[in-house]
Motif scaffolding. Structure first.
Motif, PDB file in Angstrom:
ATOM      1  N   GLU A  24       9.341   0.638   6.620  1.00  0.00           N
ATOM      2  CA  GLU A  24      10.888   0.845   7.636  1.00  0.00           C
ATOM      3  C   GLU A  24      10.849   1.508   8.094  1.00  0.00           C
ATOM      4  O   GLU A  24      11.851   0.840   9.254  1.00  0.00           O
ATOM      5  N   SER A  25      10.582   1.784   8.691  1.00  0.00           N
ATOM      6  CA  SER A  25       9.883   3.019  10.530  1.00  0.00           C
ATOM      7  C   SER A  25       8.616   2.394  11.116  1.00  0.00           C
ATOM      8  O   SER A  25       7.918   1.405  10.751  1.00  0.00           O
ATOM      9  N   ASN A  26       8.808   3.119  12.231  1.00  0.00           N
ATOM     10  CA  ASN A  26       7.792   1.783  13.544  1.00  0.00           C
ATOM     11  C   ASN A  26       6.538   3.036  12.746  1.00  0.00           C
ATOM     12  O   ASN A  26       5.778   3.548  13.429  1.00  0.00           O
ATOM     13  N   ASN A  27       5.842   2.806  11.974  1.00  0.00           N
ATOM     14  CA  ASN A  27       4.862   3.227  11.367  1.00  0.00           C
ATOM     15  C   ASN A  27       3.323   2.857  11.111  1.00  0.00           C
ATOM     16  O   ASN A  27       3.275   1.770  12.371  1.00  0.00           O
ATOM     17  N   PHE A  28       2.838   4.155  11.533  1.00  0.00           N
ATOM     18  CA  PHE A  28       1.071   3.869  11.524  1.00  0.00           C
ATOM     19  C   PHE A  28       0.401   2.243  11.277  1.00  0.00           C
ATOM     20  O   PHE A  28       0.278   2.512  10.365  1.00  0.00           O
ATOM     21  N   PRO A  29      -0.559   2.432  11.886  1.00  0.00           N
ATOM     22  CA  PRO A  29      -0.771   1.113  11.170  1.00  0.00           C
ATOM     23  C   PRO A  29      -1.736   0.793  10.506  1.00  0.00           C
ATOM     24  O   PRO A  29      -2.152   2.226  10.122  1.00  0.00           O
ATOM     25  N   ASN A  30      -1.625   0.713   9.707  1.00  0.00           N
ATOM     26  CA  ASN A  30      -2.079   0.580   7.757  1.00  0.00           C
ATOM     27  C   ASN A  30      -4.574   0.729   7.764  1.00  0.00           C
ATOM     28  O   ASN A  30      -4.715  -0.630   8.431  1.00  0.00           O
ATOM     29  N   ARG A  31      -4.606   1.744   7.731  1.00  0.00           N
ATOM     30  CA  ARG A  31      -5.922   1.769   7.991  1.00  0.00           C
ATOM     31  C   ARG A  31      -6.792   0.652   7.125  1.00  0.00           C
ATOM     32  O   ARG A  31      -7.947  -0.123   7.332  1.00  0.00           O
ATOM     33  N   GLN A  32      -7.008   0.048   5.561  1.00  0.00           N
ATOM     34  CA  GLN A  32      -7.248  -0.724   5.439  1.00  0.00           C
ATOM     35  C   GLN A  32      -6.998  -2.134   5.779  1.00  0.00           C
ATOM     36  O   GLN A  32      -7.864  -2.559   5.844  1.00  0.00           O
ATOM     37  N   SER A  33      -5.493  -2.306   5.585  1.00  0.00           N
ATOM     38  CA  SER A  33      -5.921  -3.459   6.600  1.00  0.00           C
ATOM     39  C   SER A  33      -6.445  -3.607   7.995  1.00  0.00           C
ATOM     40  O   SER A  33      -6.888  -4.955   8.217  1.00  0.00           O
ATOM     41  N   VAL A  34      -6.756  -2.776   9.160  1.00  0.00           N
ATOM     42  CA  VAL A  34      -7.379  -2.939   9.527  1.00  0.00           C
ATOM     43  C   VAL A  34      -9.147  -2.944   9.228  1.00  0.00           C
ATOM     44  O   VAL A  34      -9.708  -4.151   9.984  1.00  0.00           O
ATOM     45  N   ILE A  35      -9.745  -2.076   7.917  1.00  0.00           N
ATOM     46  CA  ILE A  35     -10.739  -2.746   7.550  1.00  0.00           C
ATOM     47  C   ILE A  35     -11.217  -3.659   7.077  1.00  0.00           C
ATOM     48  O   ILE A  35     -11.840  -4.870   7.047  1.00  0.00           O
ATOM     49  N   ASP A  36      -9.794  -4.500   6.634  1.00  0.00           N
ATOM     50  CA  ASP A  36      -9.466  -5.980   6.161  1.00  0.00           C
ATOM     51  C   ASP A  36      -9.726  -6.794   7.626  1.00  0.00           C
ATOM     52  O   ASP A  36     -10.905  -8.286   7.606  1.00  0.00           O
TER      53      ASP A  36
END
Length: 295
Positions: A24-36
């Motif tokens: 819900e915040s301006n969160n950091f990029p998700n590592r697993q999503s970037v790897i996918d």
């Protein structure tokens, strides 16, 4: 202590010590999503090589289109997170972050034919440079040096496009898989070959020309790691047609390895080397000047 009490203590640690990435915040990029995303991009670069899938001339267009659209959606989302995270730190609004993220994701897709061309030259360099390579297909599926270079070329495009965080996630993922650490900010020319690869380090401001070959354990690093030097050229320049053998260390932003040089194994180089020189352990000639600066 009950499980519920343990859960409460873990939740309390999130409040005390941070390290939490909430949606819900301006969160950091998700590592697993970037790897996918990275894995999908690699499947576009080498269709049929990276994952088990039903792929033939009849299904190639459909599978490619499906993959491209998935990359666009996911990469846009992760780039937007990265951009918003940065401007949040700077206390600047970023109403156009989504549009910029989508534009960059599309630019990467448009660049993929050119990235594939460069990677094709890297494949040929590995095949030509390693007598053990039986085919280019073998290089594609089994050479860690090529894997690291593929990820570098993708991540470097994103660096050049101004994307924060995500290129480093990609390069560190490749680092963990291959043992090869290429900072995505480095500039690397065509027909690049890393043989064996384990322990290779290539720093952020390194410049590497065309037809360069390096072996395992090579470090292209900085003479100093002081934080105030972060915006300076800290890493060496390697000109065209250079071979650097195993466990050599070449340091310094002013250090230039001239065109056509051969740097022998286990050498320690902190000063520029003239073109077409063979440098081995213990060699000290008149051309080898005093250090340009001290650590």
């Amino acid at each position: 202590m009950t499980i519920d009490e343990s859960i409460e203590r873990i939740l309390d640690s999130y409040k005390k010590y941070g390290g939490i990435n909430l949606d819900e915040s301006n969160n950091f990029p998700n590592r697993q999503s970037v790897i996918d995303i990275l894995n999908d991009i690699e499947c576009l670069i080498f269709p049929g090589f990276r994952v088990a899938e039903e792929l033939d001339s009849g299904t190639l267009r459909f599978v490619t289109g499906q993959r491209v659209n998935r990359i666009l959606v996911m990469l846009t989302r992760e780039i937007k997170k990265a951009l918003m995270y940065v401007v949040q730190d700077q206390k600047v609004s970023c109403s156009h972050c989504y549009a910029l993220a989508e534009q960059t994701a599309r630019a990467l897709i448009e660049e993929l034919p050119e990235i594939r061309r460069k990677i094709g030259l890297d494949v040929q360099a590995a095949y030509a440079g390693d007598p053990a390579a039986k085919s280019t297909d073998e290089v594609i599926v089994s050479y860690p040096g090529l894997e690291a270079i593929v990820v570098y070329r993708i991540a470097h495009f994103l660096v050049e496009s101004g994307v924060p965080v995500i290129p480093r996630i990609m390069s560190e993922y490749a680092h963990g898989k291959t043992g090869i650490d290429i900072n995505p900010g480095a500039t690397i020319g065509e027909s690049f070959f890393i043989d064996h690869g384990t322990g290779v380090v290539i720093g952020e401001t390194c410049i590497i020309g065309n037809n360069v070959k390096i072996y395992q354990g090579v470090t292209l690093g900085a003479l100093s790691v002081k934080k105030e030097l972060m915006d300076k050229k800290r890493h060496p320049t390697i000109e065209d047609n250079v071979t650097i053998y195993a466990n050599s260390t070449i340091l310094g932003g002013k250090t230039i390895i001239g065109r056509g040089c051969i740097i022998g194994g286990n050498t320690w180089v902190t000063r520029s080397v003239p073109q077409n020189t063979v440098l081995t352990q213990g060699k000290r000639d008149d051309w080898y000047p005093e250090p340009e600066y001290q650590i």
